[in-house]
Design a protein around this motif. Structure first.
Motif, PDB file in Angstrom:
ATOM      1  N   VAL A   1       0.870  -1.181   0.000  1.00  0.00           N
ATOM      2  CA  VAL A   1       0.000   0.000   0.000  1.00  0.00           C
ATOM      3  C   VAL A   1       0.907   1.231   0.000  1.00  0.00           C
ATOM      4  N   ARG A   2       0.837   2.004  -1.075  1.00  0.00           N
ATOM      5  CA  ARG A   2       1.665   3.209  -1.188  1.00  0.00           C
ATOM      6  C   ARG A   2       1.018   4.368  -0.434  1.00  0.00           C
ATOM      7  N   PRO A   3       1.816   5.202   0.228  1.00  0.00           N
ATOM      8  CA  PRO A   3       1.246   6.425   0.819  1.00  0.00           C
ATOM      9  C   PRO A   3       0.773   7.363  -0.289  1.00  0.00           C
ATOM     10  N   LEU A   4      -0.213   8.169  -0.009  1.00  0.00           N
ATOM     11  CA  LEU A   4      -0.770   9.069  -1.026  1.00  0.00           C
ATOM     12  C   LEU A   4       0.303   9.978  -1.613  1.00  0.00           C
ATOM     13  N   TRP A   5       1.203  10.476  -0.762  1.00  0.00           N
ATOM     14  CA  TRP A   5       2.221  11.418  -1.220  1.00  0.00           C
ATOM     15  C   TRP A   5       3.231  10.774  -2.161  1.00  0.00           C
ATOM     16  N   TYR A   6       3.254   9.438  -2.208  1.00  0.00           N
ATOM     17  CA  TYR A   6       4.207   8.757  -3.078  1.00  0.00           C
ATOM     18  C   TYR A   6       4.007   9.167  -4.540  1.00  0.00           C
ATOM     19  N   TYR A   7       2.783   9.572  -4.872  1.00  0.00           N
ATOM     20  CA  TYR A   7       2.463   9.933  -6.253  1.00  0.00           C
ATOM     21  C   TYR A   7       2.616  11.432  -6.529  1.00  0.00           C
ATOM     22  N   ASP A   8       3.092  12.169  -5.545  1.00  0.00           N
ATOM     23  CA  ASP A   8       3.337  13.598  -5.722  1.00  0.00           C
ATOM     24  C   ASP A   8       4.839  13.806  -5.900  1.00  0.00           C
ATOM     25  N   VAL A   9       5.257  14.209  -7.078  1.00  0.00           N
ATOM     26  CA  VAL A   9       6.701  14.335  -7.341  1.00  0.00           C
ATOM     27  C   VAL A   9       7.326  15.457  -6.523  1.00  0.00           C
TER      28      VAL A   9
ATOM     29  N   ASP B   1      -6.125  16.673  -2.586  1.00  0.00           N
ATOM     30  CA  ASP B   1      -6.110  17.998  -3.206  1.00  0.00           C
ATOM     31  C   ASP B   1      -4.749  18.354  -3.803  1.00  0.00           C
ATOM     32  N   TYR B   2      -3.647  17.941  -3.129  1.00  0.00           N
ATOM     33  CA  TYR B   2      -2.321  18.339  -3.620  1.00  0.00           C
ATOM     34  C   TYR B   2      -1.934  17.651  -4.926  1.00  0.00           C
ATOM     35  N   LEU B   3      -2.719  16.657  -5.345  1.00  0.00           N
ATOM     36  CA  LEU B   3      -2.463  16.023  -6.641  1.00  0.00           C
ATOM     37  C   LEU B   3      -3.309  16.610  -7.774  1.00  0.00           C
ATOM     38  N   ASN B   4      -4.206  17.527  -7.439  1.00  0.00           N
ATOM     39  CA  ASN B   4      -5.063  18.110  -8.472  1.00  0.00           C
ATOM     40  C   ASN B   4      -4.249  18.757  -9.587  1.00  0.00           C
ATOM     41  N   LYS B   5      -3.081  19.283  -9.236  1.00  0.00           N
ATOM     42  CA  LYS B   5      -2.215  19.918 -10.239  1.00  0.00           C
ATOM     43  C   LYS B   5      -1.757  18.933 -11.301  1.00  0.00           C
ATOM     44  N   ASP B   6      -1.792  17.628 -10.968  1.00  0.00           N
ATOM     45  CA  ASP B   6      -1.298  16.593 -11.878  1.00  0.00           C
ATOM     46  C   ASP B   6      -2.416  15.746 -12.485  1.00  0.00           C
ATOM     47  N   VAL B   7      -3.671  16.116 -12.221  1.00  0.00           N
ATOM     48  CA  VAL B   7      -4.810  15.346 -12.724  1.00  0.00           C
ATOM     49  C   VAL B   7      -5.442  16.074 -13.909  1.00  0.00           C
TER      50      VAL B   7
ATOM     51  N   LEU C   1      -4.299  10.674 -13.524  1.00  0.00           N
ATOM     52  CA  LEU C   1      -3.165  11.226 -12.796  1.00  0.00           C
ATOM     53  C   LEU C   1      -1.889  11.037 -13.617  1.00  0.00           C
ATOM     54  N   PHE C   2      -1.170  12.137 -13.843  1.00  0.00           N
ATOM     55  CA  PHE C   2       0.093  12.115 -14.575  1.00  0.00           C
ATOM     56  C   PHE C   2       1.237  12.196 -13.558  1.00  0.00           C
ATOM     57  N   VAL C   3       2.009  11.119 -13.462  1.00  0.00           N
ATOM     58  CA  VAL C   3       3.114  11.047 -12.504  1.00  0.00           C
ATOM     59  C   VAL C   3       4.430  10.998 -13.279  1.00  0.00           C
ATOM     60  N   TYR C   4       5.273  12.000 -13.078  1.00  0.00           N
ATOM     61  CA  TYR C   4       6.563  12.038 -13.790  1.00  0.00           C
ATOM     62  C   TYR C   4       7.553  11.068 -13.129  1.00  0.00           C
ATOM     63  N   ALA C   5       7.284   9.801 -13.378  1.00  0.00           N
ATOM     64  CA  ALA C   5       8.064   8.731 -12.753  1.00  0.00           C
ATOM     65  C   ALA C   5       9.148   8.179 -13.673  1.00  0.00           C
ATOM     66  N   ASN C   6       9.177   8.636 -14.919  1.00  0.00           N
ATOM     67  CA  ASN C   6      10.089   8.067 -15.904  1.00  0.00           C
ATOM     68  C   ASN C   6      11.139   9.088 -16.321  1.00  0.00           C
TER      69      ASN C   6
END
Length: 460
Positions: free
Chosen positions: A220-228, A290-296, A301-306
């Motif tokens: 289970v990933r923490p929510l913030w894990y998806y916030d770069v 809410d803090y991920l709205n900038k990436d949705v 959800l767009f995660v700059y993981a690459n």
């Protein structure tokens, strides 16, 4: 008179401030761990095996939330497993003032950090300033600002006579160990090629997945894990392992100066797209915070993981890439591939469908080298390796020689955390951490954070 002077000397010595870092001897239980704000399962993996140097009582300081709950649950699972159970005694403080509380109480001498990366470098600096040793999960810096803070932390650690070290588990994978040995034999491998930015001499790719099993259970990933802004982009995260392996294999025990030896020739980044369903499966949350709205965008959800980085180290051209997908295909998992080109042979680690998604090590002779000479030198090296490993070489279907290593030497990624811990605790006792470790850690984080700056500029 001499008697009076002697008494004055004793008084003066007694009034001197005590050393912030007591001498370690390797005695049982002398290392007292503090786990600060655990936010990643790597913090718990350092406790999967009990080492004799460690006190079984562990101090945990954290804010309330699912991250610390998950950490304690994983430790509890280690304590209650049927085979080789641990017996950790976790003394837990939960509160918003967890950092201040930890720094004031100083109930341990080694701080373990596997936390929200936005705060990690600051935690490192403050822990070192308080005179405590730090063993930190990667990445220790996720942007230029935190890199400069990390430079300050290493400088302060030297003044305080404490150690700061990051957890580089991949050095303990048997394939990487044997790969490194093969490269040291000039008759077999030759010298490393220089390559070009378009065709690097060293190429590494790492493919990871957001949804995976850890210790047999869904992670289970923490929510913030998806916030770069909190976790950091992929280009500054897993790339630390790849860069560390490259320098460890290609320039063993060599001090690297990022101001002189490194030139970044290119970098780019791109996003992994996750649906709300994927996000929920990974985090158990029913909506994006809410803090991920900038990436949705359009419910995605767009995660700059690459990311990709091309750079030169002492004129050798290197290309690395990190890719994050949501979930691996059936029967597969995280994968790693590596190509290192020498003047007499090239060494490969491949982990694709042909290898059954299990990593395998290969060596391929250069065209100008005769089969007879190549096989002679390969047999010589394998014979030497057999003194320590159950190992052999056989011709594979792809025309390369596969280096076949017994499964008894393959203890798995999770076991490597104990190896890192043992190495670090050994440094605490000997006070002889190799002189190349610190400058090469700084070089590694310079490359990742500088590449991020370049990738962002390419977007404009």
């Amino acid at each position: 008179m001499r008697h009076i002077l002697f008494l004055l000397l004793i008084v003066l010595m007694a009034c001197q401030p005590k050393s912030e870092n007591k001498k370690f001897t390797g005695a049982e239980g002398e290392i007292k761990i503090i786990t600060l704000a655990p936010g990643h399962f790597h913090a718990a993996l350092l406790q999967k095996t009990m080492l004799k140097q460690l006190d079984k009582k562990v101090q945990v300081y954290a804010p309330a939330g699912p991250e610390v709950d998950a950490h304690l649950a994983l430790i509890n699972s280690f304590n209650n497993r049927t085979e080789n159970p641990t017996c950790w005694d976790e003394e837990v403080y939960i509160g918003d003032d967890y950092l201040t509380k930890m720094l004031n109480e100083k109930k341990g001498n080694v701080v373990i950090l596997a936390s929200n990366n936005k705060d990690k470098t600051s935690y490192i600096l403050q822990s070192v300033a308080a005179g405590m040793n730090v063993l930190a999960d990667k990445p220790m810096a996720i942007d230029k600002s935190s890199f400069h803070k990390l430079e300050e932390a290493f400088e302060l650690a030297n003044k305080k006579n404490v150690l700061l070290y990051d957890i580089m588990t991949e050095r303990y994978d048997i394939l990487n160990i044997v790969n490194r040995v093969l490269m040291q034999h000039k008759e077999l491998f030759g010298d490393i090629q220089t390559g070009s930015p378009q065709d690097p001499a060293v190429k590494l790719e790492s493919v990871h997945h957001f949804y995976k099993l850890v210790s047999g259970k869904p992670l289970v990933r923490p929510l913030w894990y998806y916030d770069v802004m909190q976790q950091g982009e992929g280009i500054v995260d897993v790339t630390t392992h790849l860069i560390d392996l490259i320098h460890w294999k290609c320039f063993p025990e060599t001090i690297l100066d990022y101001k002189k030896d490194i030139r970044i020739t290119g970098a780019k980044h791109w996003a992994t797209r996750l649906s709300l369903s994927d996000f929920s499966k990974s985090t158990l949350a029913t909506e994006f915070p809410d803090y991920l709205n900038k990436d949705v965008k359009d419910s995605t959800l767009f995660v700059y993981a690459n990311g990709e980085i091309n750079y030169q180290v002492k004129d050798v051209n290197v290309g690395i890439s990190v890719v994050w997908n949501f979930q691996a295909p059936e029967g597969a998992g995280d994968t790693h591939s590596s190509i290192i080109k020498g003047t007499k042979a090239s060494i490969y680690i491949l982990q694709g469908k042909e290898q059954g998604y299990s990593p395998k090590l290969y060596i391929k002779k250069a065209d100008q080298v005769s089969e007879t000479d190549f096989k002679l030198h390969l047999d010589h090296v394998i014979t030497g390796l057999k003194k320590n490993y159950d190992i052999g070489a056989q011709l594979a279907d792809n025309g390369m020689y596969e280096i076949v290593i017994s499964d008894k030497h393959k203890d798995g990624h999770e076991a490597h955390f104990s190896h890192v811990a043992e190495k670090f605790f050994g440094f605490l006792v000997s006070r002889e951490m190799p002189e190349w470790e610190v400058p090469n850690m700084l070089t590694k984080y310079f490359i990742t954070t500088e590449a991020l700056e370049i990738a962002k500029k390419e977007d404009k």
